[in-house]
Design an enzyme around this catalytic site. Structure first.
Site, PDB file in Angstrom:
ATOM      1  N   HIS A 155     -17.604  -2.529  17.979  1.00  0.00           N
ATOM      2  CA  HIS A 155     -18.835  -2.773  17.227  1.00  0.00           C
ATOM      3  C   HIS A 155     -19.261  -4.218  17.438  1.00  0.00           C
ATOM      4  O   HIS A 155     -18.500  -5.148  17.157  1.00  0.00           O
ATOM      5  CB  HIS A 155     -18.624  -2.503  15.731  1.00  0.00           C
ATOM      6  N   TYR A 178     -23.516  -1.346   5.013  1.00  0.00           N
ATOM      7  CA  TYR A 178     -23.114  -1.760   3.661  1.00  0.00           C
ATOM      8  C   TYR A 178     -24.385  -1.791   2.808  1.00  0.00           C
ATOM      9  O   TYR A 178     -25.311  -2.539   3.117  1.00  0.00           O
ATOM     10  CB  TYR A 178     -22.511  -3.167   3.687  1.00  0.00           C
ATOM     11  N   PRO A 222     -11.699  -3.941  -0.589  1.00  0.00           N
ATOM     12  CA  PRO A 222     -11.916  -3.597   0.827  1.00  0.00           C
ATOM     13  C   PRO A 222     -13.326  -3.903   1.346  1.00  0.00           C
ATOM     14  O   PRO A 222     -13.614  -3.695   2.510  1.00  0.00           O
ATOM     15  CB  PRO A 222     -11.629  -2.104   0.876  1.00  0.00           C
ATOM     16  N   LYS A 224     -10.718  -6.779   5.009  1.00  0.00           N
ATOM     17  CA  LYS A 224      -9.779  -7.864   5.294  1.00  0.00           C
ATOM     18  C   LYS A 224      -8.312  -7.534   5.084  1.00  0.00           C
ATOM     19  O   LYS A 224      -7.435  -8.234   5.601  1.00  0.00           O
ATOM     20  CB  LYS A 224     -10.132  -9.078   4.414  1.00  0.00           C
TER      21      LYS A 224
HETATM   22  P1  FAS Z   1       1.606  -1.757   3.368  1.00  0.00           P
HETATM   23  O1  FAS Z   1       1.458  -1.368   1.919  1.00  0.00           O
HETATM   24  O2  FAS Z   1       0.724  -1.154   4.387  1.00  0.00           O
HETATM   25  O3  FAS Z   1       3.111  -1.470   3.835  1.00  0.00           O
HETATM   26  C1  FAS Z   1       4.218  -1.750   2.998  1.00  0.00           C
HETATM   27  C2  FAS Z   1       5.342  -0.791   3.392  1.00  0.00           C
HETATM   28  O4  FAS Z   1       6.526  -1.180   2.676  1.00  0.00           O
HETATM   29  C3  FAS Z   1       5.026   0.656   2.989  1.00  0.00           C
HETATM   30  O5  FAS Z   1       5.161   1.509   4.101  1.00  0.00           O
HETATM   31  C4  FAS Z   1       6.053   0.956   1.909  1.00  0.00           C
HETATM   32  O6  FAS Z   1       6.512   2.301   1.964  1.00  0.00           O
HETATM   33  C5  FAS Z   1       7.186  -0.008   2.258  1.00  0.00           C
HETATM   34  N1  FAS Z   1       8.029  -0.358   1.107  1.00  0.00           N
HETATM   35  C6  FAS Z   1       7.627  -0.770  -0.120  1.00  0.00           C
HETATM   36  N2  FAS Z   1       8.701  -1.007  -0.902  1.00  0.00           N
HETATM   37  C7  FAS Z   1       9.809  -0.731  -0.151  1.00  0.00           C
HETATM   38  C8  FAS Z   1      11.216  -0.758  -0.399  1.00  0.00           C
HETATM   39  N3  FAS Z   1      11.698  -1.134  -1.590  1.00  0.00           N
HETATM   40  N4  FAS Z   1      12.070  -0.412   0.594  1.00  0.00           N
HETATM   41  C9  FAS Z   1      11.573  -0.034   1.820  1.00  0.00           C
HETATM   42  N5  FAS Z   1      10.255   0.024   2.129  1.00  0.00           N
HETATM   43  C10 FAS Z   1       9.384  -0.328   1.137  1.00  0.00           C
HETATM   44  N6  FAS Z   1      -7.834  -2.616   3.816  1.00  0.00           N
HETATM   45  C11 FAS Z   1      -8.937  -2.743   4.581  1.00  0.00           C
HETATM   46  O7  FAS Z   1      -9.065  -3.742   5.305  1.00  0.00           O
HETATM   47  N7  FAS Z   1      -9.907  -1.766   4.558  1.00  0.00           N
HETATM   48  C12 FAS Z   1      -9.791  -0.629   3.803  1.00  0.00           C
HETATM   49  O8  FAS Z   1     -10.656   0.222   3.803  1.00  0.00           O
HETATM   50  C13 FAS Z   1      -8.634  -0.461   3.009  1.00  0.00           C
HETATM   51  N8  FAS Z   1      -8.465   0.667   2.257  1.00  0.00           N
HETATM   52  C14 FAS Z   1      -7.342   0.800   1.497  1.00  0.00           C
HETATM   53  C15 FAS Z   1      -7.118   1.943   0.724  1.00  0.00           C
HETATM   54  C16 FAS Z   1      -5.971   2.071  -0.060  1.00  0.00           C
HETATM   55  C17 FAS Z   1      -5.758   3.317  -0.899  1.00  0.00           C
HETATM   56  C18 FAS Z   1      -5.012   1.030  -0.089  1.00  0.00           C
HETATM   57  C19 FAS Z   1      -3.767   1.121  -0.968  1.00  0.00           C
HETATM   58  C20 FAS Z   1      -5.205  -0.108   0.674  1.00  0.00           C
HETATM   59  C21 FAS Z   1      -6.373  -0.227   1.480  1.00  0.00           C
HETATM   60  N9  FAS Z   1      -6.576  -1.359   2.282  1.00  0.00           N
HETATM   61  C22 FAS Z   1      -7.681  -1.502   3.043  1.00  0.00           C
HETATM   62  C23 FAS Z   1      -5.611  -2.424   2.311  1.00  0.00           C
HETATM   63  C24 FAS Z   1      -4.476  -2.016   3.248  1.00  0.00           C
HETATM   64  O9  FAS Z   1      -4.989  -1.685   4.484  1.00  0.00           O
HETATM   65  C25 FAS Z   1      -3.466  -3.129   3.228  1.00  0.00           C
HETATM   66  O10 FAS Z   1      -4.097  -4.388   3.302  1.00  0.00           O
HETATM   67  C26 FAS Z   1      -2.439  -3.028   4.334  1.00  0.00           C
HETATM   68  O11 FAS Z   1      -1.846  -1.763   4.299  1.00  0.00           O
HETATM   69  C27 FAS Z   1      -1.404  -4.137   4.106  1.00  0.00           C
HETATM   70  O12 FAS Z   1      -0.366  -3.972   5.009  1.00  0.00           O
HETATM   71  P2  FAS Z   1       1.123  -4.355   4.585  1.00  0.00           P
HETATM   72  O13 FAS Z   1       1.111  -5.697   3.958  1.00  0.00           O
HETATM   73  O14 FAS Z   1       1.955  -4.105   5.780  1.00  0.00           O
HETATM   74  O15 FAS Z   1       1.524  -3.380   3.386  1.00  0.00           O
HETATM   75  C1  PHB Z   2     -13.318   1.946   6.617  1.00  0.00           C
HETATM   76  O1  PHB Z   2     -13.782   2.387   7.681  1.00  0.00           O
HETATM   77  O2  PHB Z   2     -12.443   2.553   5.966  1.00  0.00           O
HETATM   78  C2  PHB Z   2     -13.826   0.622   6.081  1.00  0.00           C
HETATM   79  C3  PHB Z   2     -14.645  -0.151   6.872  1.00  0.00           C
HETATM   80  C4  PHB Z   2     -15.112  -1.371   6.380  1.00  0.00           C
HETATM   81  C5  PHB Z   2     -14.767  -1.775   5.104  1.00  0.00           C
HETATM   82  C6  PHB Z   2     -13.930  -0.984   4.312  1.00  0.00           C
HETATM   83  C7  PHB Z   2     -13.467   0.220   4.800  1.00  0.00           C
HETATM   84  O3  PHB Z   2     -15.237  -2.959   4.623  1.00  0.00           O
END
Ligand code: FAS
Ligand code: PHB
Length: 385
Positions: free
Chosen positions: A66, A193, A284, A288
């Site tokens: 994009h 957006y 979100p 970021k």
């Molecule tokens: P993560 O949460 O991805 O990974 C942590 C890992 O640690 C998990 O797999 C978990 O199972 C493991 N863990 C935890 N405790 C443990 C333990 N005691 N023992 C062993 N393993 C353990 N970000 C965006 O930029 N755009 C979005 O649209 C967006 N949508 C999201 C929607 C949801 C529902 C959520 C919850 C987050 C969203 N995010 C979004 C943010 C998301 O992408 C996070 O920023 C990203 O997953 C962060 O990555 P990690 O820090 O690696 O943590």
């Molecule tokens: C998505 O595609 O899930 C998405 C893209 C941009 C955002 C948040 C979510 O700011």
């Protein structure tokens, strides 16, 4: 490292490339983490990092480049042109990045202990840090040099820091996002957006046949009150502008995501280091979360390599300071995008006019547009270790 999310997997990938031995402990199954639908946008430098470290091929094959994004308000679409800064982003799902990094680790001979839960982190302020975890019904201990808690917002890492050490900064927003995945071709080839009087909406995508869309909703929203028809009607209203028509289709995933800004300082104590959502989360709106997690992993990998391969402890000592310099800019941008684009029920008429003036400044002036673009495509992460 604790956690096979973007932070843990990128950290393991970079340390393995540097010849540093790592153990990865993940409480869920491989299938669970590889199918967990979350983020969609990869910043310019994160996409470049994947390519430079040999895990970007599938992203370039099936992802979408994009060169801009769109802000919609008062029925007028305003395009932010990333190419003006020579940058682009990639639309490539987080779970695909996770798949690619897991595959790379296994090909490199690395191991991931799936369905293994860390239950305690000990001695990290001493000389022999220890991780206790359960795996296949056994309780095991692992003595290590460094513990990287990449275990997400609800993990054990941050909870293990001395309580009197941690300073928390927190903001919860009075609304959430109702997110859907639908069998509907994207209605535009870039994101939209939308700030609408009825609330925020976002048009995104996952493939040429699957759309990803969100609409702002009250925190206590009951999905049972949102049949597909109501969701499509509301999205059509909020995304409406001349010449646009919304493609609809079967919705195969619905969920509500709360919105929160949070930072815990410091991100380290002794030989325990936090990376990613373990230390900070953002709404979100600015796309970021995933990108900030990967950036922490790059900074932590650089510091661990400096410590163990160059006998330079200073970079690791400054890890928190280095991360927070980026994190607070990311928190600000995510807060700004959320503030600009959502409806706030406690807003006065004056507040709403100010919001419109802010939007007008950011999308209709060269300096405002550049400020949005340089934050959206991503701040510099620095040298790839
Ligand atoms: P993560 O949460 O991805 O990974 C942590 C890992 O640690 C998990 O797999 C978990 O199972 C493991 N863990 C935890 N405790 C443990 C333990 N005691 N023992 C062993 N393993 C353990 N970000 C965006 O930029 N755009 C979005 O649209 C967006 N949508 C999201 C929607 C949801 C529902 C959520 C919850 C987050 C969203 N995010 C979004 C943010 C998301 O992408 C996070 O920023 C990203 O997953 C962060 O990555 P990690 O820090 O690696 O943590
Ligand atoms: C998505 O595609 O899930 C998405 C893209 C941009 C955002 C948040 C979510 O700011």
């Amino acid at each position: 490292m604790i956690g096979a999310g973007p932070a843990g997997l990128m950290l393991a990938h970079l340390l393995t490339r540097a010849g540093i031995e790592t153990v990865m402990i993940e409480r869920h199954s491989r299938s669970y983490v590889e199918n967990r639908i979350r983020a969609g946008i990869l910043e310019h430098e994160v996409a470049a990092l994947l390519r430079e470290t040999g895990v970007g091929a599938r992203m370039d094959e099936v992802g979408f480049r994009h060169d801009g994004t769109n802000i919609l308000f008062d029925g007028v679409l305003h395009r932010l042109d990333f190419a003006s800064l020579g940058k682009h982003v990639m639309l490539y799902s987080q779970h695909e990045v996770v798949r690619d990094l897991i595959a790379a680790r296994l090909v490199a001979g690395g191991e991931i202990l799936f369905e293994a839960e860390v239950t305690a982190i000990e001695n990290f302020n001493g000389s022999e840090p220890r991780v206790c975890f359960t795996h296949h019904g056994e309780t095991r201990e692992l003595d290590c040099e460094i513990i990287a808690a990449c275990d997400g917002f609800h993990g054990i890492g941050r909870a293990s820091l001395p309580a009197n050490l941690v300073r928390e900064y927190d903001r919860e927003y009075p609304f959430g996002w109702l997110g859907i995945l639908a069998e509907a071709p994207p209605s535009l080839d870039e994101l939209i957006y939308a700030n609408h009087d009825r609330g925020f909406a976002l048009l995104s995508m996952r493939s040429s046949s699957v759309s990803r869309l969100y609409l702002q909703c009250p925190l206590d929203t009951d999905l049972a009150e949102w049949p597909d028809s109501r969701i499509w009607d509301e999205l059509s209203i909020r995304l409406a502008h001349p010449g646009f028509s919304l493609n609809t289709g079967a919705i195969f995933q619905k969920n509500i995501t709360p919105m929160r800004s949070y930072v815990a300082e410091p991100m380290q104590s002794g030989r325990l280091f936090l990376a990613g959502d373990a230390a900070h989360i953002v709404p979100p709106t600015g796309a970021k979360g995933l990108n900030a997690a990967v950036a922490d992993a790059v900074i932590l990998a650089r510091a661990i390599i400096a410590q163990f391969l160059d006998d330079n402890p200073e970079t690791l000592r400054c890890y928190t300071e280095t991360c927070l310099a980026r994190i607070w800019k990311i928190e600000r941008f995510s807060w700004l995008m959320t503030s600009l684009l959502h409806r706030f029920d406690n807003h006065s008429a004056f507040d709403r006019r100010i919001q419109r003036a802010e939007l007008d400044y950011y999308v209709n002036t060269p300096t405002g547009g550049t400020a949005l673009i340089e934050n959206y495509v991503g701040l510099p992460i620095g040298a790839v270790p």
